[in-house]
Design a protein around this motif. Structure first.
Motif, PDB file in Angstrom:
ATOM      1  N   VAL A 207      -3.200  38.760 -15.819  1.00 12.64           N
ATOM      2  CA  VAL A 207      -1.948  39.586 -15.383  1.00 12.64           C
ATOM      3  C   VAL A 207      -1.145  41.570 -15.069  1.00 12.64           C
ATOM      4  O   VAL A 207      -2.196  42.051 -15.420  1.00 12.64           O
ATOM      5  CB  VAL A 207      -0.912  39.821 -16.665  1.00 12.64           C
ATOM      6  CG1 VAL A 207       0.415  40.275 -16.907  1.00 12.64           C
ATOM      7  CG2 VAL A 207      -1.206  38.235 -18.253  1.00 12.64           C
ATOM      8  N   ARG A 208      -0.727  41.319 -13.740  1.00 12.57           N
ATOM      9  CA  ARG A 208      -0.994  42.383 -13.166  1.00 12.57           C
ATOM     10  C   ARG A 208       1.055  42.621 -13.036  1.00 12.57           C
ATOM     11  O   ARG A 208       1.656  41.911 -13.101  1.00 12.57           O
ATOM     12  CB  ARG A 208      -0.975  41.807 -11.288  1.00 12.57           C
ATOM     13  CG  ARG A 208      -2.208  41.328 -10.794  1.00 12.57           C
ATOM     14  CD  ARG A 208      -2.722  41.350 -10.228  1.00 12.57           C
ATOM     15  NE  ARG A 208      -4.154  40.791  -9.706  1.00 12.57           N
ATOM     16  CZ  ARG A 208      -5.094  41.339  -9.511  1.00 12.57           C
ATOM     17  NH1 ARG A 208      -4.903  42.894  -9.432  1.00 12.57           N
ATOM     18  NH2 ARG A 208      -6.275  41.101  -9.790  1.00 12.57           N
ATOM     19  N   LYS A 241      -2.034  29.970 -13.844  1.00 10.85           N
ATOM     20  CA  LYS A 241      -0.853  30.295 -13.614  1.00 10.85           C
ATOM     21  C   LYS A 241       0.317  30.496 -15.029  1.00 10.85           C
ATOM     22  O   LYS A 241       1.480  31.373 -14.118  1.00 10.85           O
ATOM     23  CB  LYS A 241      -0.084  28.161 -13.707  1.00 10.85           C
ATOM     24  CG  LYS A 241       1.079  28.278 -13.984  1.00 10.85           C
ATOM     25  CD  LYS A 241       1.883  27.035 -13.844  1.00 10.85           C
ATOM     26  CE  LYS A 241       3.703  26.556 -13.334  1.00 10.85           C
ATOM     27  NZ  LYS A 241       4.044  27.285 -14.460  1.00 10.85           N
ATOM     28  N   GLY A 242      -0.340  30.711 -16.267  1.00 10.31           N
ATOM     29  CA  GLY A 242       0.947  31.668 -16.583  1.00 10.31           C
ATOM     30  C   GLY A 242       0.646  32.693 -16.435  1.00 10.31           C
ATOM     31  O   GLY A 242       1.703  33.647 -16.490  1.00 10.31           O
ATOM     32  N   ALA A 243      -0.612  33.303 -16.292  1.00 13.24           N
ATOM     33  CA  ALA A 243      -0.956  34.442 -15.695  1.00 13.24           C
ATOM     34  C   ALA A 243      -0.230  35.259 -14.479  1.00 13.24           C
ATOM     35  O   ALA A 243       0.721  35.944 -14.662  1.00 13.24           O
ATOM     36  CB  ALA A 243      -2.568  34.213 -15.799  1.00 13.24           C
ATOM     37  N   ARG A 244      -0.456  34.366 -13.466  1.00 11.06           N
ATOM     38  CA  ARG A 244       1.065  34.783 -12.522  1.00 11.06           C
ATOM     39  C   ARG A 244       2.308  34.483 -12.608  1.00 11.06           C
ATOM     40  O   ARG A 244       3.050  35.834 -12.661  1.00 11.06           O
ATOM     41  CB  ARG A 244       0.732  33.122 -11.056  1.00 11.06           C
ATOM     42  CG  ARG A 244      -0.514  33.406 -10.925  1.00 11.06           C
ATOM     43  CD  ARG A 244      -0.625  32.513  -9.470  1.00 11.06           C
ATOM     44  NE  ARG A 244      -0.163  30.398  -9.559  1.00 11.06           N
ATOM     45  CZ  ARG A 244      -1.095  30.281  -9.764  1.00 11.06           C
ATOM     46  NH1 ARG A 244      -2.132  30.475  -9.957  1.00 11.06           N
ATOM     47  NH2 ARG A 244      -0.484  29.427 -10.263  1.00 11.06           N
ATOM     48  N   ASP A 245       2.824  33.598 -13.849  1.00 12.22           N
ATOM     49  CA  ASP A 245       4.119  33.828 -14.003  1.00 12.22           C
ATOM     50  C   ASP A 245       4.796  34.969 -15.139  1.00 12.22           C
ATOM     51  O   ASP A 245       5.696  35.415 -14.640  1.00 12.22           O
ATOM     52  CB  ASP A 245       4.801  32.961 -15.141  1.00 12.22           C
ATOM     53  CG  ASP A 245       4.272  31.152 -14.184  1.00 12.22           C
ATOM     54  OD1 ASP A 245       4.926  30.767 -13.418  1.00 12.22           O
ATOM     55  OD2 ASP A 245       4.686  29.758 -14.654  1.00 12.22           O
ATOM     56  N   LEU A 246       3.394  35.008 -15.755  1.00 15.45           N
ATOM     57  CA  LEU A 246       3.915  36.584 -16.518  1.00 15.45           C
ATOM     58  C   LEU A 246       3.815  37.917 -15.594  1.00 15.45           C
ATOM     59  O   LEU A 246       5.149  38.498 -15.862  1.00 15.45           O
ATOM     60  CB  LEU A 246       2.787  36.744 -17.663  1.00 15.45           C
ATOM     61  CG  LEU A 246       2.940  37.713 -18.592  1.00 15.45           C
ATOM     62  CD1 LEU A 246       4.352  37.998 -19.216  1.00 15.45           C
ATOM     63  CD2 LEU A 246       1.783  37.610 -19.402  1.00 15.45           C
ATOM     64  N   SER A 247       2.861  38.016 -14.759  1.00 16.61           N
ATOM     65  CA  SER A 247       3.330  38.620 -14.040  1.00 16.61           C
ATOM     66  C   SER A 247       3.929  38.920 -12.876  1.00 16.61           C
ATOM     67  O   SER A 247       4.878  40.600 -12.490  1.00 16.61           O
ATOM     68  CB  SER A 247       1.681  38.616 -12.585  1.00 16.61           C
ATOM     69  OG  SER A 247       0.631  38.384 -13.544  1.00 16.61           O
ATOM     70  N   HIS A 252       5.311  41.974 -10.424  1.00 16.72           N
ATOM     71  CA  HIS A 252       4.744  41.914  -9.164  1.00 16.72           C
ATOM     72  C   HIS A 252       4.954  40.543  -8.255  1.00 16.72           C
ATOM     73  O   HIS A 252       5.469  39.341  -8.357  1.00 16.72           O
ATOM     74  CB  HIS A 252       2.983  41.111 -10.056  1.00 16.72           C
ATOM     75  CG  HIS A 252       1.931  41.285  -9.203  1.00 16.72           C
ATOM     76  ND1 HIS A 252       1.652  41.829  -8.087  1.00 16.72           N
ATOM     77  CD2 HIS A 252       1.689  39.679  -8.483  1.00 16.72           C
ATOM     78  CE1 HIS A 252       0.232  41.707  -7.741  1.00 16.72           C
ATOM     79  NE2 HIS A 252       0.330  40.342  -7.782  1.00 16.72           N
ATOM     80  N   ARG A 253       4.509  41.101  -7.340  1.00 15.63           N
ATOM     81  CA  ARG A 253       5.335  39.695  -6.290  1.00 15.63           C
ATOM     82  C   ARG A 253       3.703  39.318  -5.255  1.00 15.63           C
ATOM     83  O   ARG A 253       2.535  40.657  -5.326  1.00 15.63           O
ATOM     84  CB  ARG A 253       5.817  40.652  -4.999  1.00 15.63           C
ATOM     85  CG  ARG A 253       7.247  40.984  -5.388  1.00 15.63           C
ATOM     86  CD  ARG A 253       7.886  41.789  -4.466  1.00 15.63           C
ATOM     87  NE  ARG A 253       8.254  40.937  -3.432  1.00 15.63           N
ATOM     88  CZ  ARG A 253       8.706  41.559  -1.805  1.00 15.63           C
ATOM     89  NH1 ARG A 253       9.538  42.673  -1.674  1.00 15.63           N
ATOM     90  NH2 ARG A 253       8.647  39.935  -0.886  1.00 15.63           N
TER      91      ARG A 253
END
Length: 256
Positions: A207-208, A241-247, A252-253
């Motif tokens: 997560v970023r 997907k969850g990590a991208r959504d949280l990022s 985060h872009r």
């Protein structure tokens, strides 16, 4: 446990005085309240002001208030609280999709701390709790976070560290751990097979924050009775997907 540094302790004692009353103090106020030598207080106030943890009040000569750096630290802490809240929202979405236990965790030294958790509805599921601390090298979230550290920082944390085992599958050899972390960096996904719990496997993704820094990891944990290779691939995609959504919720872009 290391020795407390007296000068640092005194500096924090001074900063904490500003949490009381109107938050404006002079050197004599500090001397009176803490009983410290006059020279020591003036040196500490000068240092704290030079680092922007305190600032002189122009209209009140000789008096100080908290500076911008203290605000920045407080804001950083607030961001972590936001991370936990946002993490729970995303973890709930992922858990509803796969009906498995989802965690969000952060790294502290060589441990992970779970800051959010949503349970599976299955009778057989991973037993854990938000706030729990585990050795990072034994968990998928922990290995993901260790793999995301700059190499010098990772070296500093691992040098002299004892990698204790939680199960027979736990990694206890630093060289083996480094090899595993290199694989995780290439893949962008961390997998743990019964390393922290003999009956559970997990997958995790990074997560970023808005600067692109890895600040947490999101994992999906599954009892071995429901774990297969095809299930691993499916859950790896879901964790990513969850990590991208949280990022994205943290600002985060993505480059893609």
């Amino acid at each position: 446990m290391g020795r407390l540094v007296p000068a640092v302790t005194r500096a924090f004692d001074i900063l904490e005085l500003f949490l009381e009353g109107e938050g404006k103090l002079s050197a004599p106020d500090v001397i009176r309240r803490l009983g410290l030598p006059r020279t020591t207080v003036h040196e500490l106030l000068t240092t704290l002001a030079a680092r922007s943890y305190l600032e002189a009040i122009p209209e009140q000569p000789g008096r100080y208030r908290l500076g911008v750096r203290a605000y920045q630290l407080g804001s950083r802490y607030a961001e972590q609280l936001d991370l936990a809240a946002e993490g729970r929202l995303i973890a709930r979405d992922i858990a509803e999709t796969c009906d498995e236990t989802v965690h969000v965790a952060i790294l502290e030294d060589l441990d992970v701390i779970y800051i959010a958790k949503v349970d599976s509805t299955h009778t057989v599921r991973m037993v854990s709790a938000a706030g729990r601390r585990l050795p990072a090298h034994c968990t998928s979230v922990g290995k993901m976070l260790l793999a995301s550290l700059p190499e010098p920082e990772l070296d500093a944390r691992l040098t002299g560290a004892e990698l204790t085992a939680m199960t027979a599958n736990s990694i206890t050899d630093p060289a083996v751990l480094r090899t595993a972390l290199a694989t995780i960096r290439r893949r962008g996904i961390a997998v743990e097979h019964r390393e922290s719990n003999a009956d559970v496997s997990c997958v995790a993704a990074p997560v970023r924050d808005r600067r692109g820094q890895v600040v947490a990891a999101l994992s999906v944990s599954v009892p071995m009775i429901r774990w297969t290779e095809s299930r691993e691939d499916e859950l790896a995609e879901l964790a990513a997907k969850g990590a991208r959504d949280l990022s994205a919720r943290l600002g985060h872009r993505s480059a893609t």
